[in-house]
Design an enzyme around this catalytic site. Structure first.
Site, PDB file in Angstrom:
ATOM      1  N   GLU A 160       0.829  -1.209   0.000  1.00 10.72           N
ATOM      2  CA  GLU A 160       0.000   0.000   0.000  1.00 10.72           C
ATOM      3  C   GLU A 160       0.865   1.261   0.000  1.00 10.72           C
ATOM      4  O   GLU A 160       0.506   2.267  -0.610  1.00 10.72           O
ATOM      5  CB  GLU A 160      -0.958  -0.024   1.201  1.00 10.72           C
ATOM      6  CG  GLU A 160      -2.046  -1.097   1.028  1.00 10.72           C
ATOM      7  CD  GLU A 160      -2.922  -1.260   2.267  1.00 10.72           C
ATOM      8  OE1 GLU A 160      -2.360  -1.595   3.334  1.00 10.72           O
ATOM      9  OE2 GLU A 160      -4.138  -1.055   2.157  1.00 10.72           O
ATOM     10  N   GLU A 174      -3.673  -9.459   3.702  1.00  7.33           N
ATOM     11  CA  GLU A 174      -4.375  -9.181   4.961  1.00  7.33           C
ATOM     12  C   GLU A 174      -5.480 -10.188   5.251  1.00  7.33           C
ATOM     13  O   GLU A 174      -5.755 -10.516   6.403  1.00  7.33           O
ATOM     14  CB  GLU A 174      -4.963  -7.764   4.933  1.00  7.33           C
ATOM     15  CG  GLU A 174      -3.953  -6.642   5.102  1.00  7.33           C
ATOM     16  CD  GLU A 174      -3.302  -6.186   3.796  1.00  7.33           C
ATOM     17  OE1 GLU A 174      -3.379  -6.934   2.791  1.00  7.33           O
ATOM     18  OE2 GLU A 174      -2.714  -5.091   3.787  1.00  7.33           O
TER      19      GLU A 174
HETATM   20  C1  3H9 Z   1      -1.256  -5.045   7.093  1.00  4.31           C
HETATM   21  O1  3H9 Z   1      -0.313  -4.713   6.447  1.00  4.31           O
HETATM   22  C2  3H9 Z   1      -2.430  -4.132   7.347  1.00  4.31           C
HETATM   23  C3  3H9 Z   1      -2.466  -2.912   6.471  1.00  4.31           C
HETATM   24  O2  3H9 Z   1      -3.210  -3.165   5.307  1.00  4.31           O
HETATM   25  C4  3H9 Z   1      -3.193  -1.785   7.134  1.00  4.31           C
HETATM   26  C5  3H9 Z   1      -2.403  -0.873   7.958  1.00  4.31           C
HETATM   27  C6  3H9 Z   1      -3.228   0.278   8.510  1.00  4.31           C
HETATM   28  N1  3H9 Z   1       4.752  -7.891  11.456  1.00  4.31           N
HETATM   29  O3  3H9 Z   1       7.821 -15.365   7.985  1.00  4.31           O
HETATM   30  P1  3H9 Z   1       9.230 -15.277   8.448  1.00  4.31           P
HETATM   31  C7  3H9 Z   1       8.307 -11.602  11.603  1.00  4.31           C
HETATM   32  S1  3H9 Z   1      -1.319  -6.557   7.809  1.00  4.31           S
HETATM   33  C8  3H9 Z   1       5.468  -8.351  12.489  1.00  4.31           C
HETATM   34  O4  3H9 Z   1       9.758 -16.367   9.289  1.00  4.31           O
HETATM   35  P2  3H9 Z   1      10.130 -15.480   5.728  1.00  4.31           P
HETATM   36  C9  3H9 Z   1       7.984 -13.063  11.794  1.00  4.31           C
HETATM   37  O5  3H9 Z   1       7.095 -13.246  12.867  1.00  4.31           O
HETATM   38  C10 3H9 Z   1       0.240  -7.317   7.396  1.00  4.31           C
HETATM   39  N2  3H9 Z   1       6.369  -9.358  12.381  1.00  4.31           N
HETATM   40  O6  3H9 Z   1      10.245 -15.025   7.233  1.00  4.31           O
HETATM   41  C11 3H9 Z   1       9.355 -13.654  12.036  1.00  4.31           C
HETATM   42  O7  3H9 Z   1       9.700 -13.383  13.368  1.00  4.31           O
HETATM   43  P3  3H9 Z   1      10.528 -14.438  14.231  1.00  4.31           P
HETATM   44  C12 3H9 Z   1       0.285  -7.797   6.012  1.00  4.31           C
HETATM   45  C13 3H9 Z   1       6.528  -9.905  11.189  1.00  4.31           C
HETATM   46  O8  3H9 Z   1      11.346 -14.988   5.069  1.00  4.31           O
HETATM   47  C14 3H9 Z   1      10.253 -12.811  11.136  1.00  4.31           C
HETATM   48  O9  3H9 Z   1       9.534 -11.606  10.885  1.00  4.31           O
HETATM   49  N3  3H9 Z   1       1.532  -8.478   5.758  1.00  4.31           N
HETATM   50  C15 3H9 Z   1       5.797  -9.480  10.070  1.00  4.31           C
HETATM   51  O10 3H9 Z   1       9.764 -16.911   5.650  1.00  4.31           O
HETATM   52  C16 3H9 Z   1      10.576 -13.472   9.816  1.00  4.31           C
HETATM   53  O11 3H9 Z   1       9.361 -13.874   9.206  1.00  4.31           O
HETATM   54  C17 3H9 Z   1       1.676  -9.785   5.940  1.00  4.31           C
HETATM   55  O12 3H9 Z   1       0.754 -10.484   6.284  1.00  4.31           O
HETATM   56  C18 3H9 Z   1       4.879  -8.414  10.234  1.00  4.31           C
HETATM   57  N4  3H9 Z   1       4.176  -7.924   9.201  1.00  4.31           N
HETATM   58  O13 3H9 Z   1       8.867 -14.692   5.142  1.00  4.31           O
HETATM   59  C19 3H9 Z   1       3.042 -10.353   5.651  1.00  4.31           C
HETATM   60  N5  3H9 Z   1       6.164 -10.238   9.002  1.00  4.31           N
HETATM   61  O14 3H9 Z   1      11.851 -14.585  13.527  1.00  4.31           O
HETATM   62  C20 3H9 Z   1       3.465 -11.257   6.759  1.00  4.31           C
HETATM   63  C21 3H9 Z   1       7.097 -11.096   9.451  1.00  4.31           C
HETATM   64  O15 3H9 Z   1      10.594 -13.836  15.573  1.00  4.31           O
HETATM   65  N6  3H9 Z   1       4.789 -11.782   6.594  1.00  4.31           N
HETATM   66  N7  3H9 Z   1       7.321 -10.901  10.766  1.00  4.31           N
HETATM   67  O16 3H9 Z   1       9.731 -15.731  14.176  1.00  4.31           O
HETATM   68  C22 3H9 Z   1       5.106 -12.769   5.728  1.00  4.31           C
HETATM   69  O17 3H9 Z   1       4.285 -13.222   4.956  1.00  4.31           O
HETATM   70  C23 3H9 Z   1       6.480 -13.331   5.791  1.00  4.31           C
HETATM   71  O18 3H9 Z   1       7.010 -13.021   7.050  1.00  4.31           O
HETATM   72  C24 3H9 Z   1       7.456 -12.799   4.717  1.00  4.31           C
HETATM   73  C25 3H9 Z   1       8.880 -13.315   5.034  1.00  4.31           C
HETATM   74  C26 3H9 Z   1       7.006 -13.312   3.351  1.00  4.31           C
HETATM   75  C27 3H9 Z   1       7.501 -11.284   4.706  1.00  4.31           C
END
Ligand code: 3H9
Length: 693
Positions: free
Chosen positions: A108, A128
Site C-alpha cells: 500500500e 491481509e
Molecule cells: C497489514 O499490512 C495491514 C495494512 O493493510 C493496514 C495498515 C493500517 N509484522 O515469515 P518469516 C516476523 S497486515 C510483524 O519467518 P520469511 C515473523 O514473525 C500485514 N512481524 O520469514 C518472524 O519473526 P521471528 C500484512 C513480522 O522470510 C520474522 O519476521 N503483511 C511481520 O519466511 C521473519 O518472518 C503480511 O501479512 C509483520 N508484518 O517470510 C506479511 N512479518 O523470527 C506477513 C514477518 O521472531 N509476513 N514478521 O519468528 C510474511 O508473509 C512473511 O514473514 C514474509 C517473510 C514473506 C515477509
C-alpha cells in the site's frame, strides 16, 4: 547521508533523494518506520535541489506490511494513512524500489507512490485476508483502479503473492530493473521520469478500470457466488468485496473512509485475533527449546520408502517434487505397479490442470526407483516406513532395516498411533528412529507430526524438521503417546459423537453443529468418506457399536452407497431412515432413554473434552506449546483458522468456562470428563494456555 531516525536514512544523488528504511527482519510498518517515512519525505521535499525521491529498503525485503504484533495496542507515531497521504501529495515524483516481498501495508505504501519499480524476483500482494483483515491503507481503493475490479477481488480475497513479471503485466509495477541492481535501476528510472517530464501519477485519480464494473454491478454477486464455499465462515472476504464495491461507486476519499471503518471492525474481531495468533503459531512451531538452530543436520539426499500404497505413494511425491531421488519398495509386483501408476496418474492430473508440464511429470517419475528388494535401501539417507498399522509387522521391518540401512541413516515410521519407542527398540540404533506422521493425502495435506522417541537424537529431529520445511509442510514436534497429538484429541470427539447419537441426537445433527462451527465436514460424514470398515473384520465384529452394525449390513460408507447417510450416484448425502431406526434399536438394547440433545450440548461435548485432552498433552510434555496443538488441528483436521485452534478457542471462551462445564459433565457423565490438572490450575489463576508459563 542523513539519519532521519533510528530506522531511516536520506541521501541525495544529484537531484534525486533516496530514503532507505532499515528495520529488520522485514521492515514492518512500525511507528518508527512510519515516522521515518513521513519525516524523510518532508525533508526531501524541503531540499530545493531534490526533484525526485526513491523509497528503498535495506535487508532482505521491501516493507512486508503493518507490524502484526502491534494490532490492538495503543496507536503510536504518525498513522499509516497520514504517511501515505504525505507520499502521494509530495511535490516531486516518488518511486518505490521493491525487492523481496512488498506485502499488505508495504504494498500500500508502494501504491501511494507515483511509480513502482521492482527486481524480477520481487513479489507483491495484499495478504491481509489471511490475518482476518482487509488492506486498511487504501489497498481496496487503489488496486482496482490499476488492475480492474475482477482482478482486484481475486488478488485481495486470496491474499496471493504475485511475481514481479506478472505485476508488470497487470500494471502493479511500472518497470523491472536488473536483479541485484535495484538502487541503480530505480535511480535510472527516476532520471527517466524527470527527463520525460512525466506527471505525478496518482493512483487515486485513475478511473478507467472502474467504469466497466459501474455498468455491470452483477460482477460482485457473481464473485460472491463463485467463492461461497471457499469463504464460508470467514468475515474478511465479504468486507473486502464491499470495499471494492465502494471503490467503484464512491469518490476516492469516501471509499477510503468506508475501507477504514470496515478495517477497524475486522481488527477488533475475534476472527482476526485468531488468525493473527495463527500467523505467529506457524512460525513458533519451528522453534525447539532443546534443539537449537545450530544443531548439526544429517545428509538427506536419497529417500527410501517402504510401502507403495496410498500413504507411501503420497509421501514419495513430496520428495520427488523437490527433486530428491526416491526408492520405493513393495512386497508384490502388482502392488508396486499399482503404486507407481497412481503416482504417475496424480502428476498427470496436476498437469491437466496446468500446474505441471508433461516434462515435469517425466522428470519426477524418472527420480523414482520402484523395487521389490529392501536391500535397495542400503544407500538411502532417510527411510520412511508406510506399511500396515500393525506393531509386529513394523517391528520385523525395522529389525531388517537395521541390518540394511547405512550407519547414520534416519529411520522413520509413518505410524499414526503406535508406540515409536517400541518400534525403535526393534533396532540397535533407537537414536536414529523417529515418527513422521503424514496425513492423507500425504502429497496434499500440509501437516506433519514429527514424533520424537525417548532416544531420538537431536540431529535426527533437526534433520526431520528441516526436511519438513523443504517439502512445504508445517511440522509440529510431538512426543510419544497413543494417537500423538491429533488423533489423541480426535478420539475424544469421536467418542462423544457416538455417545450423543445414542443419547438422543442423530448423526446429521452432530455433523451440522460441527460444520456450522466451521469444520469442512462432520465426524459421521467424514467416517463415511474414509470408509467405515477401516480396521473392521466380520469375524471380530460384535454388533455393539453403530459402526459395526453398519459394516455388518454392508453400509460401509460412500464407496458402498450407504453408511451413516444414504448416497445417490453423485455421492450426495441424505439422512438415512434405516440408520435412524438402527440407532433407536441400539439405544433401546443398551437401556438408554433417549432425550432431546441441544446444539449447544453437542458442541460442548465434542469440543471441550478435546481442549481438556490438549491440556493433558501439555501437562505430559507431549507438545511443546499450546499453539503447536492448534497448528496440528488447523492443518490436519480442518479446524477453522478463524477460531485459532482448540487451545486458542478454550482461551477465548475463558478456561474457567471450559473447566466449569467439564466439572458439570464429569458429575453427570463420568470420568471421561474429569478436568485435567493444568485446566484446573490455569482456570483458578485466570490464565490462558497461550500465556507464558
Ligand atoms: C497489514 O499490512 C495491514 C495494512 O493493510 C493496514 C495498515 C493500517 N509484522 O515469515 P518469516 C516476523 S497486515 C510483524 O519467518 P520469511 C515473523 O514473525 C500485514 N512481524 O520469514 C518472524 O519473526 P521471528 C500484512 C513480522 O522470510 C520474522 O519476521 N503483511 C511481520 O519466511 C521473519 O518472518 C503480511 O501479512 C509483520 N508484518 O517470510 C506479511 N512479518 O523470527 C506477513 C514477518 O521472531 N509476513 N514478521 O519468528 C510474511 O508473509 C512473511 O514473514 C514474509 C517473510 C514473506 C515477509
Amino acid at each position: 547521508m542523513t539519519s532521519i531516525n533510528s530506522v531511516t536514512e536520506l541521501d541525495v544523488e544529484g537531484d534525486i533523494a533516496v530514503l532507505t528504511l532499515n528495520s529488520p527482519p522485514v521492515n514492518a510498518l512500525s511507528a518508527d518506520v512510519r515516522d521515518g517515512l513521513a519525516l524523510g519525505v518532508a525533508q526531501a521535499a524541503a531540499n530545493p535541489t531534490v526533484r525526485a525521491l526513491v523509497i528503498i529498503c535495506a535487508g532482505k525485503t521491501f516493507i512486508a506490511g503493518a507490524d502484526i504484533a502491534a494490532f490492538g495496542k495503543p496507536p503510536k507515531g504518525t498513522s499509516t494513512l497520514e504517511t501515505l497521504r504525505s507520499i502521494e501529495a509530495a511535490r516531486m515524483p516518488v518511486i518505490a524500489a521493491i525487492h523481496g516481498t512488498a506485502l499488505g501495508g508495504g504494498f500500500e505504501v508502494a501504491l501511494a507512490c507515483h511509480y513502482r519499480v521492482a527486481v524480477p524476483s520481487a513479489k507483491c500482494g495484499l495478504p491481509e485476508v489471511k490475518l482476518g483483515l482487509l488492506p486498511g491503507a487504501g489497498g481496496t481503493q487503489r488496486l482496482p483502479r490499476i488492475v480492474g475490479v475482477e482482478n482486484a477481488l481475486e488478488i485481495i480475497t486470496s491474499g496471493q503473492q504475485i511475481g514481479a513479471r506478472a505485476c508488470l503485466e497487470k500494471g502493479m509495477v511500472d518497470a523491472l530493473v536488473d536483479e541485484g541492481q535495484l538502487r541503480q535501476g530505480a535511480l535510472a528510472f527516476a532520471r527517466q521520469v524527470l527527463a520525460e517530464n512525466r506527471p505525478l501519477k496518482k493512483v487515486r485519480d485513475l478511473d478507467d478500470k472502474l467504469v466497466a464494473a459501474r455498468s455491470k454491478p452483477e460482477v460482485f454477486a457473481e464473485f460472491r457466488k463463485a467463492n461461497a464455499k471457499k469463504f464460508r465462515g470467514f468475515e474478511a472476504p465479504e468486507s473486502i468485496i464491499r470495499c471494492v464495491e465502494a471503490a467503484v461507486n464512491l469518490p476516492f476519499d469516501e471509499g477510503m473512509a468506508f475501507e477504514r471503518s470496515l478495517f477497524l471492525e475486522l481488527v477488533a474481531s475475534s476472527q482476526s485475533a485468531a488468525q493473527r495468533y495463527v500467523f505467529f503459531a506457524e512460525r513458533a512451531v519451528w522453534k525447539l527449546p532443546d534443539v537449537p538452530d545450530d544443531t548439526p543436520v544429517l545428509p538427506a539426499a536419497r529417500v527410501g520408502i517402504v510401502g507403495a500404497g496410498t500413504m507411501g505413494g503420497g509421501i514419495a511425491m513430496n520428495f520427488l517434487n523437490i527433486g530428491l531421488p526416491v526408492t520405493i519398495v513393495e512386497t508384490r509386483q502388482d502392488a508396486l505397479d499399482r503404486g507407481v501408476a497412481t503416482i504417475r496418474r496424480n502428476y498427470e492430473n496436476t498437469a491437466k490442470r496446468g500446474r505441471l508440464t508433461l516434462t515435469d511429470v517425466d522428470q519426477r517419475m524418472a527420480l523414482l526407483t520402484p523395487t521389490l528388494s529392501l536391500d535397495a535401501l542400503a544407500d538411502s539417507d532417510l527411510v520412511i516406513e508406510a506399511v500396515f498399522e500393525d506393531m509386529a509387522v513394523k517391528k520385523t521391518l525395522f529389525a531388517r532395516l537395521d541390518t540394511i540401512a547405512k550407519p547414520g541413516a534416519v529411520l522413520a515410521t509413518n505410524t499414526s498411533r503406535l508406540d515409536v519407542n517400541e518400534i525403535a527398540a526393534a533396532t540397535t540404533r533407537p537414536e536414529s528412529v523417529i515418527g513422521l506422521h503424514f496425513f492423507s493425502p500425504a502429497n496434499v495435506m500440509r501437516l506433519l507430526e514429527v514424533v520424537r522417541g525417548d532416544k531420538t537424537s537431536k540431529p535426527v529431529i533437526a534433520t526431520s524438521m528441516k526436511l519438513a520445511r523443504k517439502i512445504g509442510k508445517i511440522a509440529a514436534l510431538v512426543g510419544v503417546c497413543p494417537g500423538f497429538v491429533g488423533n489423541r484429541m480426535l478420539a475424544q470427539r469421536q467418542r462423544e459423537a457416538q455417545q450423543l447419537v445414542l443419547e438422543g441426537a442423530m448423526p446429521w445433527d452432530v455433523d451440522r453443529v460441527l460444520v456450522d462451527f466451521g469444520f469442512p465436514m462432520g465426524p459421521f460424514a467424514m467416517s463415511d468418506l474414509a470408509g467405515l470398515d477401516l480396521g473392521w473384520t466380520r469375524e471380530a465384529s460384535t454388533g455393539q457399536t453403530m459402526r459395526e452394525i453398519l459394516c455388518e449390513l454392508d453400509r460401509r460408507g460412500q464407496k458402498t452407497g450407504a453408511g451413516y447417510y444414504d448416497y445417490d450416484a453423485q455421492r450426495n448425502a441424505t439422512p438415512s431412515p434405516v440408520v435412524e431406526k438402527l440407532i433407536l434399536e441400539l439405544a433401546t438394547r443398551k437401556g438408554i432413554t433417549r432425550r432431546a440433545v441441544s446444539d449447544a450440548e453437542i458442541l460442548e461435548r465434542c469440543i471441550y473434552p478435546m481442549v481438556n485432552e490438549g491440556a493433558k498433552i501439555l501437562e505430559e510434555g507431549k507438545a511443546i506449546r499450546a499453539s503447536d496443538i492448534d497448528i496440528v488441528w488447523i492443518n490436519g483436521y480442518g479446524w477453522p483458522a478463524y477460531r485459532g485452534g482448540p487451545m486458542f478457542y478454550g482461551d477465548s471462551l475463558g478456561l474457567g468456562v471450559v473447566r466449569d462445564k467439564m466439572r458439570e459433565f464429569h458429575a453427570r457423565l463420568g470420568d471421561d470428563f474429569r478436568p485435567s490438572n493444568l485446566l484446573e490450575k490455569l482456570a483458578n489463576e485466570g490464565r490462558r494456555f497461550q500465556d507464558p508459563a
